[in-house]
Design an enzyme around this catalytic site. Structure first.
Site, PDB file in Angstrom:
ATOM      1  N   ARG A  83       0.837  -1.200   0.000  1.00 45.10           N
ATOM      2  CA  ARG A  83       0.000   0.000   0.000  1.00 45.10           C
ATOM      3  C   ARG A  83       0.873   1.252   0.000  1.00 45.10           C
ATOM      4  O   ARG A  83       1.737   1.413   0.854  1.00 45.10           O
ATOM      5  CB  ARG A  83      -0.934   0.026   1.207  1.00 45.10           C
ATOM      6  CG  ARG A  83      -1.986  -1.060   1.187  1.00 45.10           C
ATOM      7  CD  ARG A  83      -2.908  -0.949   2.373  1.00 45.10           C
ATOM      8  NE  ARG A  83      -3.862  -2.048   2.404  1.00 45.10           N
ATOM      9  CZ  ARG A  83      -4.731  -2.254   3.388  1.00 45.10           C
ATOM     10  NH1 ARG A  83      -4.775  -1.421   4.420  1.00 45.10           N
ATOM     11  NH2 ARG A  83      -5.565  -3.276   3.345  1.00 45.10           N
TER      12      ARG A  83
ATOM     13  N   SER B 135      -8.145  -1.204   0.960  1.00 43.78           N
ATOM     14  CA  SER B 135      -9.150  -1.446   1.996  1.00 43.78           C
ATOM     15  C   SER B 135      -9.949  -0.203   2.347  1.00 43.78           C
ATOM     16  O   SER B 135     -10.608   0.387   1.507  1.00 43.78           O
ATOM     17  CB  SER B 135      -8.495  -2.057   3.239  1.00 43.78           C
ATOM     18  OG  SER B 135      -9.451  -2.471   4.171  1.00 43.78           O
ATOM     19  N   HIS B 136      -9.859   0.251   3.605  1.00 41.83           N
ATOM     20  CA  HIS B 136     -10.650   1.365   4.103  1.00 41.83           C
ATOM     21  C   HIS B 136      -9.937   2.706   3.956  1.00 41.83           C
ATOM     22  O   HIS B 136     -10.454   3.729   4.404  1.00 41.83           O
ATOM     23  CB  HIS B 136     -10.983   1.129   5.576  1.00 41.83           C
ATOM     24  CG  HIS B 136      -9.768   0.968   6.434  1.00 41.83           C
ATOM     25  ND1 HIS B 136      -8.886  -0.069   6.270  1.00 41.83           N
ATOM     26  CD2 HIS B 136      -9.269   1.713   7.452  1.00 41.83           C
ATOM     27  CE1 HIS B 136      -7.910   0.048   7.150  1.00 41.83           C
ATOM     28  NE2 HIS B 136      -8.114   1.118   7.877  1.00 41.83           N
TER      29      HIS B 136
ATOM     30  N   ASP C 218     -16.905  -0.893   4.137  1.00 34.60           N
ATOM     31  CA  ASP C 218     -15.733  -0.100   3.769  1.00 34.60           C
ATOM     32  C   ASP C 218     -15.449  -0.181   2.273  1.00 34.60           C
ATOM     33  O   ASP C 218     -16.244  -0.710   1.501  1.00 34.60           O
ATOM     34  CB  ASP C 218     -14.513  -0.551   4.583  1.00 34.60           C
ATOM     35  CG  ASP C 218     -13.996  -1.916   4.166  1.00 34.60           C
ATOM     36  OD1 ASP C 218     -14.799  -2.743   3.716  1.00 34.60           O
ATOM     37  OD2 ASP C 218     -12.775  -2.153   4.281  1.00 34.60           O
TER      38      ASP C 218
ATOM     39  N   ASP D 144     -13.405  -1.902   0.279  1.00 36.64           N
ATOM     40  CA  ASP D 144     -13.321  -3.160  -0.458  1.00 36.64           C
ATOM     41  C   ASP D 144     -14.287  -4.219   0.045  1.00 36.64           C
ATOM     42  O   ASP D 144     -14.271  -5.351  -0.426  1.00 36.64           O
ATOM     43  CB  ASP D 144     -11.889  -3.704  -0.452  1.00 36.64           C
ATOM     44  CG  ASP D 144     -11.443  -4.214   0.913  1.00 36.64           C
ATOM     45  OD1 ASP D 144     -11.924  -3.677   1.931  1.00 36.64           O
ATOM     46  OD2 ASP D 144     -10.597  -5.120   0.958  1.00 36.64           O
TER      47      ASP D 144
ATOM     48  N   ASP E  26     -14.775  -5.692   3.144  1.00 36.98           N
ATOM     49  CA  ASP E  26     -14.482  -6.718   4.148  1.00 36.98           C
ATOM     50  C   ASP E  26     -14.658  -6.222   5.584  1.00 36.98           C
ATOM     51  O   ASP E  26     -14.382  -6.953   6.525  1.00 36.98           O
ATOM     52  CB  ASP E  26     -13.081  -7.305   3.940  1.00 36.98           C
ATOM     53  CG  ASP E  26     -11.957  -6.294   4.146  1.00 36.98           C
ATOM     54  OD1 ASP E  26     -12.254  -5.114   4.427  1.00 36.98           O
ATOM     55  OD2 ASP E  26     -10.783  -6.688   4.015  1.00 36.98           O
ATOM     56  N   ARG E  27     -15.114  -4.971   5.763  1.00 33.42           N
ATOM     57  CA  ARG E  27     -15.384  -4.444   7.097  1.00 33.42           C
ATOM     58  C   ARG E  27     -16.804  -3.907   7.144  1.00 33.42           C
ATOM     59  O   ARG E  27     -17.315  -3.418   6.144  1.00 33.42           O
ATOM     60  CB  ARG E  27     -14.412  -3.318   7.448  1.00 33.42           C
ATOM     61  CG  ARG E  27     -12.955  -3.718   7.385  1.00 33.42           C
ATOM     62  CD  ARG E  27     -12.058  -2.562   7.712  1.00 33.42           C
ATOM     63  NE  ARG E  27     -10.661  -2.930   7.549  1.00 33.42           N
ATOM     64  CZ  ARG E  27      -9.665  -2.449   8.268  1.00 33.42           C
ATOM     65  NH1 ARG E  27      -9.900  -1.545   9.193  1.00 33.42           N
ATOM     66  NH2 ARG E  27      -8.423  -2.838   8.062  1.00 33.42           N
TER      67      ARG E  27
ATOM     68  N   THR F 149      -3.146  -9.902  14.896  1.00 39.51           N
ATOM     69  CA  THR F 149      -3.895  -9.254  13.834  1.00 39.51           C
ATOM     70  C   THR F 149      -3.393  -9.753  12.484  1.00 39.51           C
ATOM     71  O   THR F 149      -2.197  -9.796  12.238  1.00 39.51           O
ATOM     72  CB  THR F 149      -3.732  -7.731  13.929  1.00 39.51           C
ATOM     73  OG1 THR F 149      -4.254  -7.292  15.179  1.00 39.51           O
ATOM     74  CG2 THR F 149      -4.457  -7.036  12.792  1.00 39.51           C
TER      75      THR F 149
ATOM     76  N   GLU G 101     -11.942  -9.652  14.086  1.00 39.92           N
ATOM     77  CA  GLU G 101     -10.707  -8.893  14.171  1.00 39.92           C
ATOM     78  C   GLU G 101     -11.038  -7.477  14.639  1.00 39.92           C
ATOM     79  O   GLU G 101     -12.116  -6.960  14.359  1.00 39.92           O
ATOM     80  CB  GLU G 101     -10.036  -8.872  12.790  1.00 39.92           C
ATOM     81  CG  GLU G 101      -8.622  -8.398  12.776  1.00 39.92           C
ATOM     82  CD  GLU G 101      -8.005  -8.557  11.390  1.00 39.92           C
ATOM     83  OE1 GLU G 101      -7.054  -9.332  11.252  1.00 39.92           O
ATOM     84  OE2 GLU G 101      -8.489  -7.906  10.452  1.00 39.92           O
TER      85      GLU G 101
ATOM     86  N   SER H 172     -10.323  -4.599  13.692  1.00 42.18           N
ATOM     87  CA  SER H 172     -10.516  -3.540  12.699  1.00 42.18           C
ATOM     88  C   SER H 172     -11.838  -3.680  11.965  1.00 42.18           C
ATOM     89  O   SER H 172     -11.905  -3.553  10.749  1.00 42.18           O
ATOM     90  CB  SER H 172      -9.351  -3.541  11.703  1.00 42.18           C
ATOM     91  OG  SER H 172      -9.186  -4.823  11.127  1.00 42.18           O
TER      92      SER H 172
ATOM     93  N   LYS I 135     -12.371 -11.448   5.583  1.00 35.91           N
ATOM     94  CA  LYS I 135     -13.438 -10.832   6.366  1.00 35.91           C
ATOM     95  C   LYS I 135     -14.665 -10.675   5.487  1.00 35.91           C
ATOM     96  O   LYS I 135     -14.537 -10.460   4.282  1.00 35.91           O
ATOM     97  CB  LYS I 135     -13.008  -9.453   6.871  1.00 35.91           C
ATOM     98  CG  LYS I 135     -11.659  -9.385   7.509  1.00 35.91           C
ATOM     99  CD  LYS I 135     -11.210  -7.927   7.642  1.00 35.91           C
ATOM    100  CE  LYS I 135      -9.734  -7.860   7.927  1.00 35.91           C
ATOM    101  NZ  LYS I 135      -9.204  -6.494   7.890  1.00 35.91           N
TER     102      LYS I 135
END
Length: 517
Positions: free
Chosen positions: A24, A114-115, A280, A282, A284-285, A348, A367, A369, A380
């Site tokens: 990232r 991700s987020h 989020d 992508d 997964d949250r 994590t 998890e 997050s 997730k």
């Protein structure tokens, strides 16, 4: 059809070390000459994907279309037989995991940060997932990193760009390319897990007294939400918002917490909506929020675990075990104890859950997050969320290192053991302090220095990984007044003690967290 492969000379870039969440960096870093190509070639040099199937998709953030074409050119030149790509390059992280598993692909390259915010001045990411659908283990990511340090050239197929907007099959040099519906396979998967007819019947019969709202935060889950809530359950358009994926997420921060998912919170409160959820960038949250009530992520996963036996997927296969990351609340541990299930505390990183799932020892996990999942995939997933954490973002590294050293010194000397700390009307006695270490029961790898944890005699905990995780335990015997206190009020005295012990304000030079979730 003729085609040609060309070798492009290049030089290594420093710092291309991927974690389990991939590499990232800012978009402008990836846009440097040869930068993205170097990393993609390093992936193919590390995985031996010749004559294999590779899945490509992502959250649609800025620079994704260009990156898909780069992966196609380099992957085909390196002998990939078949690519499966989400339409317009879109696949949520859970959907990509499902596609890898369902079509028995060799692996997948996911384009997501991700987020994190998107746009030309924000973040981009490239992540490799292995054949089980989960993030690449350290053995693979370390190999990729080593390749980035010695790369001298990369291969490209000299061919026109592939049209990502049209579903169907096409030839691309020596390779086959399948552009698929980004949503269809994932919707089928959820239909196999949950009782969709029962859910639809409930929503139809309670459309007036139980409206729901899903906020996609202009991330990848918008099309999935529309397919499930509107097209399948028959809910009105007003049940979803911000569900068009945008390269910059509409200028927002696609992180489903009380700070950044304010569009959900504001709408839920204004319209008295009993059930709201946000996801989020992508997919997964997730966060769950109803009128006047934020369901804490740790409680959410514990509730799911408690009632798992009524979900068709778990009715059929049973619940094998439960797990959480170290910073996540121990509520799910209590569920496991009551049900006589095996449970695990891991560092994590979703790969630790994946190892347990592949070994048949884990069904549901969470998890810190805001990620919760089960063994139906290896990422997730779902409208779930995890742990309330006291979060300090973008703090000075020197101060953070000093904070960690202070806690490590206390650990080594034992100076905090049995000390008493008072905040308001509450007293806390330190029972132990330790640096969390995990030995994987499946592959026996050891992960050290995963965060400092302070436990108190009443069962409360404080964990620090520069973020601060605060968990207070109240037994069933607690007074009605204690149980009825709002979470923020109930945690405040423990937060005060945690700040006193860690000296966080002094070391980091901040008076309050940037994000509270």
């Amino acid at each position: 059809m003729s085609f040609s492969v060309k070798d492009i000379p290049t030089k290594p870039y420093e710092g291309q070390k991927p974690g389990t969440s991939g590499l990232r960096k800012r978009v402008k870093v990836f846009q440097q000459e040869h930068y993205t190509e170097n990393f993609v070639q390093a992936i193919f040099d590390s995985i031996d994907a010749k004559d294999q199937t590779i899945v490509i998709g992502g959250d649609g953030r800025y620079f994704s279309p260009e990156a898909v074409q780069i992966i196609l050119k380099i992957g085909s030149a390196n002998g990939v037989k078949r690519f499966i790509i989400g339409k317009d390059g879109i696949l949520s992280t859970p959907a990509a995991s499902n596609i890898i598993r369902k079509y028995k692909a060799y692996g997948g390259i996911l384009l997501t940060a991700s987020h994190n915010p998107g746009g030309p001045n924000n973040d981009f990411g490239i992540k490799y997932n292995v054949s089980n659908g989960g993030p690449a283990p350290e053995g693979v990511t370390d190999k990729i990193y080593e390749k980035t340090k010695t790369i001298s050239s990369y291969k490209v197929l000299e061919a026109p760009e592939v049209d990502l907007s049209t579903i169907g099959e096409t030839k691309y040099g020596p390779s086959e390319v399948a552009i698929i519906d980004s949503v269809a396979d994932y919707t089928i998967l959820l239909e196999e897990i949950f009782d969709f007819p029962l859910i639809k019947e409930f929503l139809e019969s309670h459309k007036d007294d139980f409206p729901i709202l899903f906020d996609g935060l202009n991330g990848v889950t918008g099309p999935y939400a529309r397919a499930i809530f509107v097209d399948t359950f028959g809910l009105p358009e007003s049940s979803i918002q911000n569900c068009v994926p945008l390269p910059d997420f509409g200028g927002g921060h696609p992180d489903p917490n009380l700070t950044y998912a304010h569009t959900l919170v504001e709408k839920v409160e204004a319209d008295n909506i009993p059930f709201g959820a946000a996801s989020d960038g992508d997919g997964d949250r997730n966060m769950i929020y109803g009128k006047g009530a934020f369901v804490t992520p740790s409680d959410s996963v514990a509730i799911i675990a408690h009632w798992a036996d009524v979900i068709p997927y778990f009715k059929k296969g049973g619940v094998k075990g439960l797990a959480r990351s170290m910073p996540t609340s121990k509520a799910i541990d209590l569920v496991a104890q009551k049900k006589g299930l095996e449970y695990f505390e891991v560092p994590t990183g979703w790969k630790f859950f994946g190892n347990l799932m592949d070994a048949g020892r884990l069904s549901i996990c969470g998890e810190e997050s805001f990620g919760t999942g089960s063994d139906h995939i290896r990422e997730k997933d779902g409208l779930w969320a995890v742990v309330a954490d006291y979060d300090y973002e973008e703090v000075p590294s020197d101060g953070a290192n000093a904070l960690v050293k202070n806690l490590n010194d206390a650990l080594a000397s034992g100076s905090l053991n049995e000390t008493k700390h008072t905040a308001g009307k509450d007293n806390f006695v330190v029972s132990s302090i330790y640096n969390f270490e995990y030995k994987d029961p499946i592959d026996h790898s050891i992960s050290k220095n995963q965060g400092q944890v302070i436990t108190f005699s009443d069962g409360s905990r404080v964990g620090a990984t520069v973020r601060m995780y605060v968990e207070r335990y109240l037994p069933p015997s607690a007074s009605p007044e204690e149980l009825a206190r709002p979470a923020a009020e109930g945690l405040q005295s423990l937060i005060d003690v945690a700040l006193e012990i860690s000296k966080l304000k002094a070391y980091l030079g901040v008076d309050k967290p940037t994000v509270i979730t």
